[in-house]
Design a protein around this motif. Structure first.
Motif, PDB file in Angstrom:
ATOM      1  N   LYS A  17       1.854 -14.571  -3.370  1.00 47.19           N
ATOM      2  CA  LYS A  17       0.963 -14.853  -2.238  1.00 47.19           C
ATOM      3  C   LYS A  17      -0.410 -15.331  -2.698  1.00 47.19           C
ATOM      4  O   LYS A  17      -1.005 -16.221  -2.079  1.00 47.19           O
ATOM      5  N   SER A  18      -0.904 -14.748  -3.767  1.00 46.05           N
ATOM      6  CA  SER A  18      -2.227 -15.142  -4.252  1.00 46.05           C
ATOM      7  C   SER A  18      -2.218 -16.537  -4.867  1.00 46.05           C
ATOM      8  O   SER A  18      -3.273 -17.110  -5.137  1.00 46.05           O
ATOM      9  N   ALA A  19      -1.018 -17.087  -5.092  1.00 50.96           N
ATOM     10  CA  ALA A  19      -0.905 -18.411  -5.707  1.00 50.96           C
ATOM     11  C   ALA A  19      -0.553 -19.493  -4.694  1.00 50.96           C
ATOM     12  O   ALA A  19      -0.546 -20.681  -5.045  1.00 50.96           O
ATOM     13  N   GLU A  20      -0.273 -19.123  -3.439  1.00 48.62           N
ATOM     14  CA  GLU A  20       0.306 -20.100  -2.511  1.00 48.62           C
ATOM     15  C   GLU A  20      -0.613 -21.264  -2.197  1.00 48.62           C
ATOM     16  O   GLU A  20      -0.146 -22.347  -1.822  1.00 48.62           O
ATOM     17  N   ASN A  21      -1.935 -21.088  -2.356  1.00 49.62           N
ATOM     18  CA  ASN A  21      -2.856 -22.186  -2.086  1.00 49.62           C
ATOM     19  C   ASN A  21      -3.322 -22.911  -3.342  1.00 49.62           C
ATOM     20  O   ASN A  21      -4.173 -23.802  -3.262  1.00 49.62           O
ATOM     21  N   LEU A  22      -2.763 -22.530  -4.479  1.00 49.44           N
ATOM     22  CA  LEU A  22      -3.079 -23.243  -5.703  1.00 49.44           C
ATOM     23  C   LEU A  22      -2.364 -24.600  -5.705  1.00 49.44           C
ATOM     24  O   LEU A  22      -1.313 -24.750  -5.088  1.00 49.44           O
ATOM     25  N   PRO A  23      -2.924 -25.599  -6.377  1.00 47.82           N
ATOM     26  CA  PRO A  23      -2.382 -26.968  -6.289  1.00 47.82           C
ATOM     27  C   PRO A  23      -0.900 -27.080  -6.617  1.00 47.82           C
ATOM     28  O   PRO A  23      -0.141 -27.729  -5.881  1.00 47.82           O
ATOM     29  N   LEU A  24      -0.472 -26.474  -7.689  1.00 53.35           N
ATOM     30  CA  LEU A  24       0.926 -26.604  -8.091  1.00 53.35           C
ATOM     31  C   LEU A  24       1.848 -25.932  -7.100  1.00 53.35           C
ATOM     32  O   LEU A  24       2.910 -26.465  -6.753  1.00 53.35           O
ATOM     33  N   ALA A  25       1.467 -24.751  -6.593  1.00 57.90           N
ATOM     34  CA  ALA A  25       2.300 -24.029  -5.631  1.00 57.90           C
ATOM     35  C   ALA A  25       2.460 -24.827  -4.337  1.00 57.90           C
ATOM     36  O   ALA A  25       3.561 -24.900  -3.771  1.00 57.90           O
ATOM     37  N   ARG A  26       1.379 -25.430  -3.865  1.00 60.15           N
ATOM     38  CA  ARG A  26       1.471 -26.225  -2.624  1.00 60.15           C
ATOM     39  C   ARG A  26       2.418 -27.400  -2.821  1.00 60.15           C
ATOM     40  O   ARG A  26       3.227 -27.723  -1.943  1.00 60.15           O
ATOM     41  N   ARG A  27       2.304 -28.024  -3.970  1.00 63.28           N
ATOM     42  CA  ARG A  27       3.150 -29.180  -4.241  1.00 63.28           C
ATOM     43  C   ARG A  27       4.616 -28.786  -4.320  1.00 63.28           C
ATOM     44  O   ARG A  27       5.487 -29.446  -3.731  1.00 63.28           O
ATOM     45  N   ASP A  30      -0.383 -23.947 -22.779  1.00 65.06           N
ATOM     46  CA  ASP A  30       0.638 -23.052 -22.226  1.00 65.06           C
ATOM     47  C   ASP A  30       0.555 -23.051 -20.702  1.00 65.06           C
ATOM     48  O   ASP A  30      -0.139 -22.235 -20.093  1.00 65.06           O
ATOM     49  N   ALA A  31       1.264 -23.993 -20.085  1.00 65.73           N
ATOM     50  CA  ALA A  31       1.306 -24.061 -18.633  1.00 65.73           C
ATOM     51  C   ALA A  31       2.461 -23.249 -18.063  1.00 65.73           C
ATOM     52  O   ALA A  31       2.480 -22.935 -16.873  1.00 65.73           O
ATOM     53  N   ALA A  32       3.426 -22.912 -18.903  1.00 67.93           N
ATOM     54  CA  ALA A  32       4.599 -22.154 -18.465  1.00 67.93           C
ATOM     55  C   ALA A  32       5.112 -21.324 -19.628  1.00 67.93           C
ATOM     56  O   ALA A  32       4.854 -21.622 -20.795  1.00 67.93           O
ATOM     57  N   GLU A  33       5.839 -20.252 -19.274  1.00 65.34           N
ATOM     58  CA  GLU A  33       6.469 -19.390 -20.268  1.00 65.34           C
ATOM     59  C   GLU A  33       7.936 -19.231 -19.916  1.00 65.34           C
ATOM     60  O   GLU A  33       8.270 -18.824 -18.810  1.00 65.34           O
ATOM     61  N   GLY A  34       8.795 -19.540 -20.863  1.00 64.37           N
ATOM     62  CA  GLY A  34      10.225 -19.416 -20.630  1.00 64.37           C
ATOM     63  C   GLY A  34      10.890 -20.770 -20.527  1.00 64.37           C
ATOM     64  O   GLY A  34      10.247 -21.786 -20.241  1.00 64.37           O
ATOM     65  N   CYS A  35      12.192 -20.787 -20.777  1.00 65.31           N
ATOM     66  CA  CYS A  35      12.937 -22.043 -20.855  1.00 65.31           C
ATOM     67  C   CYS A  35      14.289 -21.880 -20.175  1.00 65.31           C
ATOM     68  O   CYS A  35      14.942 -20.839 -20.326  1.00 65.31           O
ATOM     69  N   LEU A  48       8.811 -29.088 -11.374  1.00 68.63           N
ATOM     70  CA  LEU A  48       7.405 -28.713 -11.533  1.00 68.63           C
ATOM     71  C   LEU A  48       6.461 -29.911 -11.524  1.00 68.63           C
ATOM     72  O   LEU A  48       5.321 -29.800 -11.077  1.00 68.63           O
ATOM     73  N   GLY A  49       6.918 -31.037 -12.040  1.00 70.50           N
ATOM     74  CA  GLY A  49       6.079 -32.240 -12.062  1.00 70.50           C
ATOM     75  C   GLY A  49       4.815 -32.088 -12.885  1.00 70.50           C
ATOM     76  O   GLY A  49       3.814 -32.765 -12.618  1.00 70.50           O
ATOM     77  N   LEU A  50       4.847 -31.254 -13.920  1.00 70.93           N
ATOM     78  CA  LEU A  50       3.640 -31.041 -14.719  1.00 70.93           C
ATOM     79  C   LEU A  50       3.214 -32.307 -15.465  1.00 70.93           C
ATOM     80  O   LEU A  50       2.024 -32.521 -15.697  1.00 70.93           O
ATOM     81  N   SER A  51       4.168 -33.140 -15.828  1.00 70.08           N
ATOM     82  CA  SER A  51       3.797 -34.375 -16.538  1.00 70.08           C
ATOM     83  C   SER A  51       2.884 -35.238 -15.670  1.00 70.08           C
ATOM     84  O   SER A  51       1.955 -35.878 -16.176  1.00 70.08           O
ATOM     85  N   GLU A  52       3.127 -35.260 -14.369  1.00 68.48           N
ATOM     86  CA  GLU A  52       2.325 -36.092 -13.472  1.00 68.48           C
ATOM     87  C   GLU A  52       0.904 -35.554 -13.327  1.00 68.48           C
ATOM     88  O   GLU A  52      -0.007 -36.293 -12.938  1.00 68.48           O
ATOM     89  N   ILE A  53       0.709 -34.283 -13.629  1.00 64.45           N
ATOM     90  CA  ILE A  53      -0.616 -33.672 -13.567  1.00 64.45           C
ATOM     91  C   ILE A  53      -1.345 -33.822 -14.895  1.00 64.45           C
ATOM     92  O   ILE A  53      -2.530 -34.173 -14.931  1.00 64.45           O
TER      93      ILE A  53
END
Length: 341
Positions: free
Chosen positions: A6-16, A67-72, A130-135
């Protein structure tokens, strides 16, 4: 399943992600079922950009990681994350603005730096979600002193064709096909990786390859030589930014995890000794033979490609390369840098 705190729902990546995928909103502190099929978008903070962990005992190339993510989502038998992370689900840091801010701070220093995202996760395995490359790619392309590496065992490269390849290197970890089938569970087949590399190289990206870990078994020399011959058929040397070679190494506790989960792994049949950094490695004469074999195969096809050892002792550099590259900054200075357009 994708979960968003819930605390992340308005963060840019979560909205996307919520716009483009089915996602479940959960309370902070929620722990998904511990499976690689689950993704948790978290608001928790992290030190996102930092130097790659290393030791002075073995030669390090002064690499920086994001480190934008942890785990594979892949399940490689030899993966260090099994003994490093305390979860199997994919944790993604939702505050991409903070990640970008740290990357810009690094770029603003003006020093030449190689930066990548493949330490705690595969850079592209979940890029379609996730589309992290586009960011991240447009940000590093703002700085002529950053070379940015996306390291993967996937063929998930579709989003990269919408981006400027200016400062970007896309890298693949490679092993012979039967090693992929036995040890790299869920990862893309060899030819799929090579096809993706060929397509990106033709688009204008620099590409690189990591023979890491090279795995010992009877007849490995022939298999790796055939792999490198096939690679050279797909990718021209002019597109290759660098090649790394390193043998299997691991913290001692990884063996028990491998026995529990991958009882049929060929890596359980190896003989290892504890290195100066506490990691288990093949005995030094065998490592020298393995490195010499793979380097020789690369040099037969790509005479001028920049080639280096990842976390190897100076004595093996001197024995096989004819020189000691020195500590972090000294080795870093030898790397080719993309000629900016």
């Amino acid at each position: 399943m994708i979960y968003i705190e819930k605390s992340a729902e308005n963060l840019p990546l979560a909205r996307r992600i919520a716009r483009e995928n089915e996602a479940v909103l959960v309370e902070d502190g929620f722990t998904p079922e511990d499976t690689k099929r689950n993704i948790l978008i978290s608001s928790s903070r992290n030190n996102y950009v930092h130097r790659c962990p290393a030791t002075k005992i073995y030669r390090c190339c002064n690499y920086y990681v994001t480190d934008a993510a942890e785990g594979c989502p892949f399940d490689c038998s030899y993966c260090i994350l099994q003994s490093y992370l305390n979860h199997s689900y994919i944790k993604v840091y939702g505050d991409t603005d903070a990640i970008v801010s740290e990357m810009r701070a690094l770029g603003a220093k003006g020093e030449r730096v190689r930066l990548g995202t493949g330490e705690l996760s595969d850079s592209l395995a979940l890029d379609n979600v996730l589309g992290l490359s586009e960011i991240l790619v447009p940000v590093v392309n703002e700085y002529d002193n950053i070379q940015f590496e996306l390291k993967t065992k996937s063929a998930n490269v579709s989003k990269l064709f919408n981006l400027n390849p200016k400062n970007i290197v896309v890298s693949w970890s490679l092993n012979p096909e039967h090693v992929i089938k036995m040890e790299e569970h869920g990862a893309a087949p060899l030819r799929a990786r090579l096809s993706a590399a060929k397509e990106l190289a033709e688009y204008g990206y620099k590409v690189s390859f990591h023979f890491d870990p090279v795995i010992y078994y009877e007849g490995f020399e022939k298999d790796y030589d055939e792999l490198i011959e096939l690679l050279a058929q797909y990718v021209d040397e002019s597109s290759v930014q660098f090649v790394s070679v390193s043998t299997f190494r691991f913290m001692p506790e990884l063996l028990s995890a491998m026995r529990d989960k991958f009882g049929g792994s060929m890596l359980l049949k190896g003989d290892y000794t504890k290195g100066l950094d506490g990691k288990m490695r093949y005995f030094k004469p065998l490592r020298a033979h393995m490195l010499r074999s793979v380097v020789g195969s690369v040099r037969k096809r790509w005479e001028n490609a920049f080639l280096y050892f990842c976390m190897e002792h100076s004595s093996l550099w001197e024995k096989l390369m004819g020189f000691d590259p020195g500590e972090r900054e000294e080795l870093e200075s030898l790397f080719p840098f993309i000629r900016m357009k």
